[in-house]
Motif scaffolding. Sequence first.
Motif, PDB file in Angstrom:
ATOM      1  N   LEU A 130      -8.596   2.336  14.019  1.00 54.99           N
ATOM      2  CA  LEU A 130      -8.085   2.610  12.663  1.00 54.99           C
ATOM      3  C   LEU A 130      -7.546   1.537  11.733  1.00 54.99           C
ATOM      4  O   LEU A 130      -7.070   0.584  12.678  1.00 54.99           O
ATOM      5  CB  LEU A 130      -7.417   3.842  12.649  1.00 54.99           C
ATOM      6  CG  LEU A 130      -8.317   4.853  13.356  1.00 54.99           C
ATOM      7  CD1 LEU A 130      -7.688   6.405  12.929  1.00 54.99           C
ATOM      8  CD2 LEU A 130      -9.759   5.119  13.093  1.00 54.99           C
ATOM      9  N   PRO A 131      -7.224   1.671  10.429  1.00 53.39           N
ATOM     10  CA  PRO A 131      -6.730   0.633   9.699  1.00 53.39           C
ATOM     11  C   PRO A 131      -5.794  -0.300  10.327  1.00 53.39           C
ATOM     12  O   PRO A 131      -5.300  -1.441  10.311  1.00 53.39           O
ATOM     13  CB  PRO A 131      -6.442   1.052   8.363  1.00 53.39           C
ATOM     14  CG  PRO A 131      -7.659   2.141   8.241  1.00 53.39           C
ATOM     15  CD  PRO A 131      -7.562   2.771   9.680  1.00 53.39           C
ATOM     16  N   GLN A 174      -2.073   6.845   0.641  1.00 51.82           N
ATOM     17  CA  GLN A 174      -3.449   6.357   0.675  1.00 51.82           C
ATOM     18  C   GLN A 174      -3.807   5.782   1.844  1.00 51.82           C
ATOM     19  O   GLN A 174      -5.183   5.458   2.034  1.00 51.82           O
ATOM     20  CB  GLN A 174      -3.677   5.274  -0.716  1.00 51.82           C
ATOM     21  CG  GLN A 174      -3.561   6.063  -1.983  1.00 51.82           C
ATOM     22  CD  GLN A 174      -3.455   5.009  -2.922  1.00 51.82           C
ATOM     23  OE1 GLN A 174      -3.772   4.048  -2.947  1.00 51.82           O
ATOM     24  NE2 GLN A 174      -2.928   5.515  -4.232  1.00 51.82           N
ATOM     25  N   LEU A 175      -3.024   5.561   2.820  1.00 52.02           N
ATOM     26  CA  LEU A 175      -3.185   4.754   4.154  1.00 52.02           C
ATOM     27  C   LEU A 175      -4.005   5.848   4.905  1.00 52.02           C
ATOM     28  O   LEU A 175      -3.233   7.147   5.325  1.00 52.02           O
ATOM     29  CB  LEU A 175      -1.859   4.402   4.457  1.00 52.02           C
ATOM     30  CG  LEU A 175      -1.874   3.579   5.946  1.00 52.02           C
ATOM     31  CD1 LEU A 175      -2.597   2.284   5.679  1.00 52.02           C
ATOM     32  CD2 LEU A 175      -0.545   3.439   6.462  1.00 52.02           C
ATOM     33  N   PHE A 176      -4.808   5.334   5.657  1.00 52.20           N
ATOM     34  CA  PHE A 176      -5.407   6.237   6.703  1.00 52.20           C
ATOM     35  C   PHE A 176      -4.951   6.030   7.922  1.00 52.20           C
ATOM     36  O   PHE A 176      -5.242   5.173   8.649  1.00 52.20           O
ATOM     37  CB  PHE A 176      -7.037   6.012   6.792  1.00 52.20           C
ATOM     38  CG  PHE A 176      -7.799   6.847   7.632  1.00 52.20           C
ATOM     39  CD1 PHE A 176      -7.643   8.336   7.342  1.00 52.20           C
ATOM     40  CD2 PHE A 176      -8.567   6.438   8.604  1.00 52.20           C
ATOM     41  CE1 PHE A 176      -8.176   8.951   8.429  1.00 52.20           C
ATOM     42  CE2 PHE A 176      -9.399   7.054   9.510  1.00 52.20           C
ATOM     43  CZ  PHE A 176      -9.132   8.554   9.269  1.00 52.20           C
ATOM     44  N   MET A 224       0.865  -1.244  -0.016  1.00 45.54           N
ATOM     45  CA  MET A 224      -0.036  -0.077   0.163  1.00 45.54           C
ATOM     46  C   MET A 224       0.898   1.315   0.214  1.00 45.54           C
ATOM     47  O   MET A 224       1.902   1.179   0.602  1.00 45.54           O
ATOM     48  CB  MET A 224      -0.892  -0.015   1.387  1.00 45.54           C
ATOM     49  CG  MET A 224      -1.672   1.070   1.243  1.00 45.54           C
ATOM     50  SD  MET A 224      -3.430   0.674   2.312  1.00 45.54           S
ATOM     51  CE  MET A 224      -4.460   1.802   1.382  1.00 45.54           C
ATOM     52  N   PRO A 228      -3.627   8.385  10.670  1.00 43.26           N
ATOM     53  CA  PRO A 228      -3.461   9.940  10.832  1.00 43.26           C
ATOM     54  C   PRO A 228      -2.688  10.163  12.175  1.00 43.26           C
ATOM     55  O   PRO A 228      -2.994   9.957  12.985  1.00 43.26           O
ATOM     56  CB  PRO A 228      -4.804  10.486  11.294  1.00 43.26           C
ATOM     57  CG  PRO A 228      -5.534   9.185  11.474  1.00 43.26           C
ATOM     58  CD  PRO A 228      -5.090   8.125  10.718  1.00 43.26           C
TER      59      PRO A 228
END
Lengths: 571, 571
Positions: free
Chosen positions: B43-44, B5-7, B1, B9
């Motif tokens: 989160l992811p 584009q990776l969430f 990835m 934060p």
Amino acid sequence: MRVSQLFAPTLRETPAEAEVVSHKLMLRAGLIRKAAGGVYSYLPLAWRVLKKIETIVREEMDAKGGQELSMPIIQPAEMWQETGRWSVYGDEMFRLKDRHNRNFCLGPTHEEMITTIVRGDVRSYRQLPLMLYQIQNKYRDEIRPRFGLMRGREFIMKDAYSFDRDEAGLDVNYNKMYDAYTRVFNRCGLTFRAVEADSGAIGGSGSHEFMVIADSGEAGIVYCGDCDYAANVEKAELHPISAPAEERLPLTEKDTPDMKSISEVSHYLEVSPEKTIKTLAFRTDTGAVVLALVRGDHEVNEIKLLNKVGCIQLEMANEEAISNVIGSQAGYIGPVGIESSKDIIIVADTSVMNMHNAVCGANKKDTHYINVNPLRDFTPSTVTDIRLIQANDPCPRCGAPVKTARGIEVGQVFKLFTKYSTSLQATFIDDGGKEKPMVMGCYGIGVSRTMAAAIEQNNDENGIIWPVPIAPFHAIVIPISNKDQAQMALAEKIYNELNEAGFEALFDDRNERPGVKFKDADLIGYPIKITIGPKAIDEDQIEVKARRTGETFYFNHEEYVKGIRELLEKL
Amino acid sequence: MRVSQLFAPTLRETPAEAEVVSHKLMLRAGLIRKAAGGVYSYLPLAWRVLKKIETIVREEMDAKGGQELSMPIIQPAEMWQETGRWSVYGDEMFRLKDRHNRNFCLGPTHEEMITTIVRGDVRSYRQLPLMLYQIQNKYRDEIRPRFGLMRGREFIMKDAYSFDRDEAGLDVNYNKMYDAYTRVFNRCGLTFRAVEADSGAIGGSGSHEFMVIADSGEAGIVYCGDCDYAANVEKAELHPISAPAEERLPLTEKDTPDMKSISEVSHYLEVSPEKTIKTLAFRTDTGAVVLALVRGDHEVNEIKLLNKVGCIQLEMANEEAISNVIGSQAGYIGPVGIESSKDIIIVADTSVMNMHNAVCGANKKDTHYINVNPLRDFTPSTVTDIRLIQANDPCPRCGAPVKTARGIEVGQVFKLFTKYSTSLQATFIDDGGKEKPMVMGCYGIGVSRTMAAAIEQNNDENGIIWPVPIAPFHAIVIPISNKDQAQMALAEKIYNELNEAGFEALFDDRNERPGVKFKDADLIGYPIKITIGPKAIDEDQIEVKARRTGETFYFNHEEYVKGIRELLEKL
């Protein structure tokens, strides 16, 4: 796994509570057990199916750039109050208080939560687009939970949310999800249709539903055999039907004693139902009465009507409202002499306006009018398409007669535009330095409902017929006699060989009669049943039966793995 | 990835709400976000970690014959009323009503639910043993949710339940789970100890806790360096300490003005603390007062005390209770002259009974007794081990001095015996045709807490240092300059090659300064950081840095995949 150790408690009798076939079969096959109305435990076989569906969903979401996360099930009231949905949701929302008396709900959906997260951490256009999803229990306190997993109060859903800079970006993500959903349901081995769906107050062509085709489906769909048009009947648009011009005759009252229904009236007055106007009275959540006019042979599409009126809820008006507000009686309602106002809204279907010398109720017991002519004799507040589409109606795209089917809604994609980003102030700074609301979409798949829909679509009188990709196991190996050591040894060998070859196989080692084992295998619905009896021992002929087709094959020991592999690809 | 584009934060500042390091780092590294006190979104990146832990747990459960299922989170009150826990759980249980006013809770655990399922479908000894488990959100409305995921109100747990014919079967399943847990935490790359744990009212040696060793741990543990004894301090048994015989001197009052603590009194009277008796007053949930006596240099183990007294809750008695029930004042309590009764229970630690001519409070302000001799001067209701073990106390097994450590409880295995099967009538017919209650065990792993514990144990001033098996990604590839096309091309190539080689690699393609990228990588804690700068382009020297050791390696293009593979195996 050995069946003697598997927790798959099958039942001979169908519990009385079950109405639809998926519910009956899931109880009988030991897939689910009820904890409360609309609340079920998923036993090991069902959980294997659900995990397979989840894996397919996850792979397809990831392939489209989705990022999986997991949000809380218990959600603080505040964010729901910000969007106004704390009150809109009504009794359908499970609510609770914590020990400090703070209000929470069990998430029926997660727009509020995801938008709150994203607004806190996304500031710049460079952080967009985003596609975030989760697979999780959802909660809706349905008035009548029923049909097992089809309409539960606790259910598993995949919900995805996209955040974009603009509508062009939303279109890209929407189309990606549409493709992903198509792939998901294809990979699950289901027969389905994507149909245009009602998008409620937001309007536009911003929603599709994915419907598994099954006679037991709660949703009606129409599709065109000539072009690729398909829609939920709630959504399907219709062009007005014209009628040959006629000379307008004078409005006349007719006695119609005890004639209330369209068929009674048209028969009594010797006119065809197409020449009658059906008037239905509804009540809105704000207390107004809505008179909906359609041609006598047509039905009112309540969803269209609701969207046109712009209210939150519509229900049939009761006798009291009909008498008090319209001064009429059920069965004799009509628009003639009714003034539209803020309390009485007259909505006429476009086709009604093309009628001449029609029949309608005269707002007085046992009386109808004949020779009713729209605009001359009554004036609607609104003229619009409120008709429910029917089989053989002309396709709104190409005009060919449409077909109807029943479907189970297993997925929906939906353009939210800026509804939630505006109410929750989820904004970003665009490349010109301007603050803008993010443009959102939401995308749901009912994971537990997909399992139920798969069963509704794939079963026979003996039980479930699992599509191979979501079957709990691929094959079951059944020795005919547990006393026969050669059979037991060969069955176990084949079971081990199949698992080593990458199949998921079971070995029914239970000390039960073969009939019991066969019945259980058919009820649970493993795609392939391998029977080890004398023929296998004496003649090296291994019996392989396909659950779906009923076909029986015989393979020798050298060939059977290859044979089963080829068979599974075809089923 | 691609990182763009990776969430994930990341934050530069630590939010003020965070107290412990795992909480701080999870917020800063963009792993979690708070929705309400003790309620978080994963989160992811966190979700990837949790999925890896779950996969390890699942594989080890399945390897021991566990079968996964999934039970409802919303549970009807009735089954909790059957076991009596509907009232026992108190405010810690989240409760709600549905639209029909029926009572439900959000499952804090699932003994009631699983036992209800099994009793409905298991009738015969041939269906036993069973080991069933699920991985699911659990709910406990903690008074003070804190420390991020360490003590949440919504958290992820793996809960397993075993059902056996007899205690011998339970022992087999218990040992299987003990082994599985050992494998799980080893595979997660954690330093942990399995310790004997308090098993509450059930008693016996029927519980072990799995503790991740970390200074921030809420639990105290002791272990022996010589033998393999290890226990939660709450559980650790102690042998009584003897004291040299002395001639009994006459009981005498001494003025001890304003001397309340053991250290004040022993200093003032010039006796060592070992010669004083510490008396603590507690109040039970039924209103009785408990006087707990330990040697002045010892501490009371409240869990042991609670189990010995046999009550549900114990809290320190307030001034009022001390004055009303004992007729004393805090700081001057003692057992002399107090008659034990149903309202006053005197529990003496075994070591107290070996003391001679001791000092204790005289139940009057500014006064103590000297020359107190047990049995001559006071008679306890109960003599038993209520002492809290301390570092250097003798090991209860071998006598060597014990060591102490802090631990985070991430798992517990527990023999329930027939507690729930009796109250819920979960019986089976044994091979002699006799009806018997099933013998049960329960086994929990805090999945989300394991992630937090991993961070508590593995971090430095720059951020998290993930153990390789649960790292969200294995490696991140960082080009030094986004403007340098050769660097970008090589970085992307390496990123692709690593993913093709089976690693989970990220490509930090963001248009940020290298310092920002390095800081984020260290904060999030990927095991390996690959930097692509001029040295990689000009000299074919790819820089590979290990997060844990800080070591830097240079590999050429031919060798780096092999180098990284070897490095990951060592980290």
